[in-house]
Design a protein around this motif. Structure first.
Motif, PDB file in Angstrom:
ATOM      1  N   UNK A 112      -1.707 -11.867   4.281  1.00 25.65           N
ATOM      2  CA  UNK A 112      -0.371 -11.538   4.776  1.00 25.65           C
ATOM      3  C   UNK A 112      -0.335 -10.053   5.095  1.00 25.65           C
ATOM      4  N   UNK A 113       0.522  -9.680   5.997  1.00 24.89           N
ATOM      5  CA  UNK A 113       0.626  -8.269   6.382  1.00 24.89           C
ATOM      6  C   UNK A 113       1.483  -7.472   5.401  1.00 24.89           C
ATOM      7  N   UNK A 114       1.148  -6.180   5.327  1.00 25.79           N
ATOM      8  CA  UNK A 114       1.986  -5.180   4.665  1.00 25.79           C
ATOM      9  C   UNK A 114       2.199  -4.090   5.702  1.00 25.79           C
ATOM     10  N   UNK A 115       3.445  -3.761   5.971  1.00 28.19           N
ATOM     11  CA  UNK A 115       3.776  -2.732   6.963  1.00 28.19           C
ATOM     12  C   UNK A 115       3.055  -2.986   8.284  1.00 28.19           C
ATOM     13  N   UNK A 116       2.966  -4.260   8.665  1.00 26.02           N
ATOM     14  CA  UNK A 116       2.341  -4.634   9.922  1.00 26.02           C
ATOM     15  C   UNK A 116       0.822  -4.655   9.892  1.00 26.02           C
ATOM     16  N   UNK A 117       0.213  -4.378   8.755  1.00 28.85           N
ATOM     17  CA  UNK A 117      -1.245  -4.270   8.647  1.00 28.85           C
ATOM     18  C   UNK A 117      -1.861  -5.453   7.905  1.00 28.85           C
ATOM     19  N   UNK A 118      -2.942  -5.982   8.449  1.00 29.79           N
ATOM     20  CA  UNK A 118      -3.777  -6.938   7.723  1.00 29.79           C
ATOM     21  C   UNK A 118      -4.942  -6.211   7.052  1.00 29.79           C
ATOM     22  N   UNK A 119      -5.297  -5.059   7.564  1.00 26.17           N
ATOM     23  CA  UNK A 119      -6.468  -4.322   7.100  1.00 26.17           C
ATOM     24  C   UNK A 119      -6.108  -3.463   5.883  1.00 26.17           C
ATOM     25  N   UNK A 120      -6.663  -3.808   4.723  1.00 28.66           N
ATOM     26  CA  UNK A 120      -6.366  -3.088   3.478  1.00 28.66           C
ATOM     27  C   UNK A 120      -6.768  -1.621   3.565  1.00 28.66           C
ATOM     28  N   UNK A 121      -7.722  -1.303   4.434  1.00 27.50           N
ATOM     29  CA  UNK A 121      -8.181   0.089   4.559  1.00 27.50           C
ATOM     30  C   UNK A 121      -7.161   0.978   5.255  1.00 27.50           C
ATOM     31  N   UNK A 122      -6.136   0.389   5.817  1.00 26.38           N
ATOM     32  CA  UNK A 122      -5.090   1.160   6.505  1.00 26.38           C
ATOM     33  C   UNK A 122      -3.874   1.407   5.608  1.00 26.38           C
ATOM     34  N   UNK A 123      -3.886   0.860   4.411  1.00 32.90           N
ATOM     35  CA  UNK A 123      -2.707   0.944   3.546  1.00 32.90           C
ATOM     36  C   UNK A 123      -2.691   2.212   2.706  1.00 32.90           C
ATOM     37  N   UNK A 124      -1.526   2.809   2.651  1.00 34.01           N
ATOM     38  CA  UNK A 124      -1.282   3.961   1.767  1.00 34.01           C
ATOM     39  C   UNK A 124      -0.018   3.641   0.970  1.00 34.01           C
ATOM     40  N   UNK A 125       0.378   4.536   0.120  1.00 32.14           N
ATOM     41  CA  UNK A 125       1.611   4.334  -0.629  1.00 32.14           C
ATOM     42  C   UNK A 125       2.796   4.132   0.290  1.00 32.14           C
ATOM     43  N   UNK A 126       2.821   4.850   1.395  1.00 32.71           N
ATOM     44  CA  UNK A 126       3.930   4.738   2.350  1.00 32.71           C
ATOM     45  C   UNK A 126       4.057   3.316   2.900  1.00 32.71           C
ATOM     46  N   UNK A 127       2.960   2.580   2.915  1.00 33.09           N
ATOM     47  CA  UNK A 127       2.982   1.201   3.408  1.00 33.09           C
ATOM     48  C   UNK A 127       3.897   0.303   2.584  1.00 33.09           C
ATOM     49  N   UNK A 128       4.252   0.758   1.384  1.00 32.62           N
ATOM     50  CA  UNK A 128       5.059  -0.051   0.472  1.00 32.62           C
ATOM     51  C   UNK A 128       6.551   0.276   0.557  1.00 32.62           C
ATOM     52  N   UNK A 129       6.959   1.115   1.484  1.00 35.68           N
ATOM     53  CA  UNK A 129       8.367   1.525   1.569  1.00 35.68           C
ATOM     54  C   UNK A 129       9.292   0.328   1.797  1.00 35.68           C
ATOM     55  N   UNK A 130       8.957  -0.525   2.737  1.00 34.92           N
ATOM     56  CA  UNK A 130       9.814  -1.685   3.016  1.00 34.92           C
ATOM     57  C   UNK A 130       9.784  -2.679   1.860  1.00 34.92           C
ATOM     58  N   UNK A 131       8.641  -2.787   1.195  1.00 31.23           N
ATOM     59  CA  UNK A 131       8.556  -3.673   0.025  1.00 31.23           C
ATOM     60  C   UNK A 131       9.493  -3.174  -1.065  1.00 31.23           C
ATOM     61  N   UNK A 132       9.497  -1.871  -1.298  1.00 33.13           N
ATOM     62  CA  UNK A 132      10.402  -1.302  -2.303  1.00 33.13           C
ATOM     63  C   UNK A 132      11.844  -1.650  -1.967  1.00 33.13           C
ATOM     64  N   UNK A 133      12.197  -1.504  -0.713  1.00 28.56           N
ATOM     65  CA  UNK A 133      13.568  -1.823  -0.281  1.00 28.56           C
ATOM     66  C   UNK A 133      13.885  -3.298  -0.514  1.00 28.56           C
ATOM     67  N   UNK A 134      12.963  -4.177  -0.146  1.00 28.77           N
ATOM     68  CA  UNK A 134      13.192  -5.618  -0.321  1.00 28.77           C
ATOM     69  C   UNK A 134      13.312  -5.997  -1.786  1.00 28.77           C
TER      70      UNK A 134
END
Length: 189
Positions: A112-134
């Protein structure tokens, strides 16, 4: 019981949240849309059904990313209902394993995507901003959880993994994977 909220959680679920006489939230599922689910939509559903699961959701998500669990589909986010079949909570974790070690995949792709990304190598803490909101959590709180989880998981891997029944090819794949992740290298913030 009173319906307090009609819920449409994007691609995952439609239903209502009701309050019991004791004030408990009860999610009544009325349909599912499984087109393009994301970890953000999973977070929204879990928050609606089990608002106390935010910390555990982040812990599992960080583990999936760090461990190279590429097949963490919706099935890994099951709900466990009470004996009456109306109150749901996040089920215990299951089916989490390092799939990158056995699939020979040099570019880890999350199910599943996080912040529009499927590639785990592209994820940073900022990628979790929308998850925090949800999840209804402050972003700095979620970021602190991520940092804590990464530190604990890396420490466990460093101190205990030599004793794990892990074939050399799997250990090497996991080492390469961890080295490629911004989250795993202290660049979560």
């Amino acid at each position: 019981m009173n319906t307090v909220l009609d819920v449409h959680l994007g691609p995952i679920a439609v239903g209502t949240i009701e309050l019991s006489s004791s004030g408990e939230r009860i999610f009544r599922f009325s349909g599912a849309y499984l087109d393009l689910p994301t970890f953000e939509s999973v977070a929204a559903l879990l928050h609606a059904v089990d608002p106390g699961c935010s910390r555990e959701f982040i812990r599992r998500l960080v583990f999936m990313i760090l461990s190279g669990t590429e097949d963490a589909h919706l099935k890994n986010w099951a709900l466990l209902y009470d004996d009456e079949g109306v109150r749901a909570r996040l089920s215990p974790a299951y089916d989490l394993l390092c799939t990158i070690a056995y699939q020979g995949n040099s570019s880890p792709r999350l199910a599943l995507r996080i912040a529009g990304q499927h590639d785990a190598r592209q994820l940073t803490g900022q990628s979790f901003a929308a998850i925090a909101e949800k999840l209804g959590e402050r972003f700095d709180t979620v970021l602190a959880w991520i940092v804590e989880d990464v530190e604990r998981m890396r420490a466990c891997y460093a101190s205990d993994s030599a004793h794990w029944p892990l074939p050399l090819v799997a250990r090497e794949a996991l080492d390469r994977h961890l080295d490629s992740l911004p989250l795993a290298s202290g660049r979560a913030r």
